[in-house]
Design an enzyme around this catalytic site. Structure first.
Site, PDB file in Angstrom:
ATOM      1  N   SER A 173       0.815  -1.217   0.000  1.00 22.78           N
ATOM      2  CA  SER A 173       0.000   0.000   0.000  1.00 22.78           C
ATOM      3  C   SER A 173       0.847   1.266   0.000  1.00 22.78           C
ATOM      4  O   SER A 173       0.400   2.314  -0.479  1.00 22.78           O
ATOM      5  CB  SER A 173      -0.940   0.004   1.205  1.00 22.78           C
ATOM      6  OG  SER A 173      -0.207  -0.128   2.418  1.00 22.78           O
ATOM      7  N   ASP A 221      -2.878   6.556  12.214  1.00 25.01           N
ATOM      8  CA  ASP A 221      -2.094   5.790  11.244  1.00 25.01           C
ATOM      9  C   ASP A 221      -0.771   6.525  11.054  1.00 25.01           C
ATOM     10  O   ASP A 221      -0.719   7.591  10.436  1.00 25.01           O
ATOM     11  CB  ASP A 221      -2.849   5.686   9.925  1.00 25.01           C
ATOM     12  CG  ASP A 221      -2.109   4.869   8.869  1.00 25.01           C
ATOM     13  OD1 ASP A 221      -0.893   4.634   9.031  1.00 25.01           O
ATOM     14  OD2 ASP A 221      -2.745   4.474   7.873  1.00 25.01           O
ATOM     15  N   HIS A 257       1.073   5.268   6.786  1.00 22.17           N
ATOM     16  CA  HIS A 257       0.747   5.780   5.458  1.00 22.17           C
ATOM     17  C   HIS A 257       0.854   7.303   5.425  1.00 22.17           C
ATOM     18  O   HIS A 257       0.872   7.952   6.463  1.00 22.17           O
ATOM     19  CB  HIS A 257      -0.647   5.300   5.051  1.00 22.17           C
ATOM     20  CG  HIS A 257      -0.730   3.812   4.930  1.00 22.17           C
ATOM     21  ND1 HIS A 257      -1.099   3.000   5.984  1.00 22.17           N
ATOM     22  CD2 HIS A 257      -0.455   2.984   3.888  1.00 22.17           C
ATOM     23  CE1 HIS A 257      -1.052   1.737   5.595  1.00 22.17           C
ATOM     24  NE2 HIS A 257      -0.663   1.697   4.334  1.00 22.17           N
TER      25      HIS A 257
END
Length: 393
Positions: free
Chosen positions: A121, A363, A366
């Protein structure tokens, strides 16, 4: 084709060649160039070492809301992030300067070609960033000149007026694994050999960009399925993550050596993207990079052992693998993660839970877009078009 469009494309290529000429003038005789290269980087230029410079005039390259390709889990402004300064930092290498990203020039160089990103990702975020850079810098001509679709593990962007595709293939551990689907398993299980399922999608790429790091970092051993058992449950052995990583990277290099012609194609490996997920959510509420005074002593969480393994294996490949070193530059950007300003796909807290303990939902892996992955693509652009002299064939 309309005359203005022809002129725009010609000027884009001229701009690339002018940048190459400026570098060549300082370097003297140029080496034989790699595919896609228009010049060579200055000697002694390590673009992975440098500093972040606040540049409100030149950054961001694009606005979050004007790029149609950004996934909701990366749209931090749309999800209420109150600051935007994280978008306005420019990476400045220590001993040289990066050429300005030229979207039309890049598409011209990719005319009739296929560029493929393979990984997790984080690499998908870089892939998305590149689409945004191209969308902003080289708008399509209308009439369906651009298209984007995702089918299973493969996403394809088509620039039809250039007969070019830029693709992303989801393979977070590169080898076939139980992490290939949407679920996130507690244990990591990979197939030791062969790589046929994934690599069948990689054949024919003119530019191949891959990464793999995050999904190895569970702290547990990796399960290796030996042989060709289809139910992924028999003849399993366990290995330490670093050695399993070595095994898979050896498989990748063997595949490259059997399927990629270095005289016509290029291969790149993007190094580890660091997480700042320390105790209590180290990235939460951070709004500036690690300062210059602290940068020298700041040590991120990236596994140096995994970085070493990647360097050893890929450095021995008979097909040259260009290293896009994003690790150190990204370690300094604990401010630029999505934090809590994203679509909550997995653990979906209530508003009350999020307000009571936001750090636990942050998070810190990311990255918001626009942001840090745009700088990664500036490095990739540099490596693709201006490789170091010791990378010449």
């Amino acid at each position: 084709m309309h005359q203005p469009a022809i002129m725009q494309r010609a000027l884009a290529v001229v701009a690339l060649l002018a940048a190459a000429a400026a570098i060549a003038a300082a370097q003297g005789e140029s080496p034989e160039l790699l595919p896609f290269a228009v010049g060579a980087a200055p000697e002694g230029c390590d673009v992975g070492e440098g500093e972040w410079v606040f540049d409100e005039a030149a950054r961001p390259w694009y606005a979050e809301e004007e790029c149609p390709y950004i996934q909701p889990d990366l749209t931090c402004q749309a999800h209420g992030r109150p600051d935007a300064a994280y978008q306005r930092w420019r990476w400045q290498p220590r001993d040289c300067s990066l050429p300005s990203f030229n979207a039309t020039g890049m598409l011209e160089m990719l005319r009739g070609k296929r560029m493929l990103f393979v990984g997790d990702s984080l690499l998908r975020g870089q892939y998305t960033s590149l689409l945004c850079l191209l969308h902003r810098g080289a708008p399509g001509g209308g009439g369906g000149s651009r298209s984007f679709e995702t089918v299973d593990s493969l996403s394809i962007f088509r620039a039809k007026d250039y007969d070019a595709t830029i693709e992303f293939y989801w393979a977070p551990m590169l080898a076939e694994s139980n992490s290939d689907g949407a679920a996130v398993p507690d244990d990591r299980l990979i197939r030791g050999a062969p790589m046929n399922k994934h690599s069948s999608f990689w054949k024919g790429a003119d530019v191949l960009v891959f990464n793999s790091y995050l999904w190895w970092m569970t702290g547990d051993k990796i399960q290796i399925l030996r042989g060709a058992d289809e139910d992924m449950s028999k003849d399993i052995v366990e290995m330490e993550a670093a050695e399993a990583y070595r095994l898979v990277l050896h498989q990748v290099t063997r595949w490259l050596e059997g399927n990629v012609d270095p005289k016509s194609a290029r291969v790149f490996f993007v190094t580890a993207s660091p997480s700042h997920a320390g105790a209590g959510g180290e990235c939460y509420d951070q709004t500036t990079p690690v300062g210059a005074a602290d940068a020298a002593s700041y040590c991120g969480s990236t596994s140096r052992r995994m970085v070493q393994v990647a360097g050893e294996v890929l450095g021995a490949s008979r097909v040259p693998v260009g290293v896009v070193n994003v690790t150190r530059m990204s370690e300094l950007r604990r401010d630029a993660h999505t934090q809590v300003y994203r679509e909550q796909r997995w653990a979906k807290p209530t508003a009350e839970q999020l307000a009571a303990d936001p750090r636990s939902y942050a998070d810190c892996t990311h990255w918001c877009l626009p942001g840090v992955p745009d700088a990664w693509n500036e490095l990739l652009y540099w490596k693709l078009f201006f490789p170091a002299r010791d990378e010449a064939i």
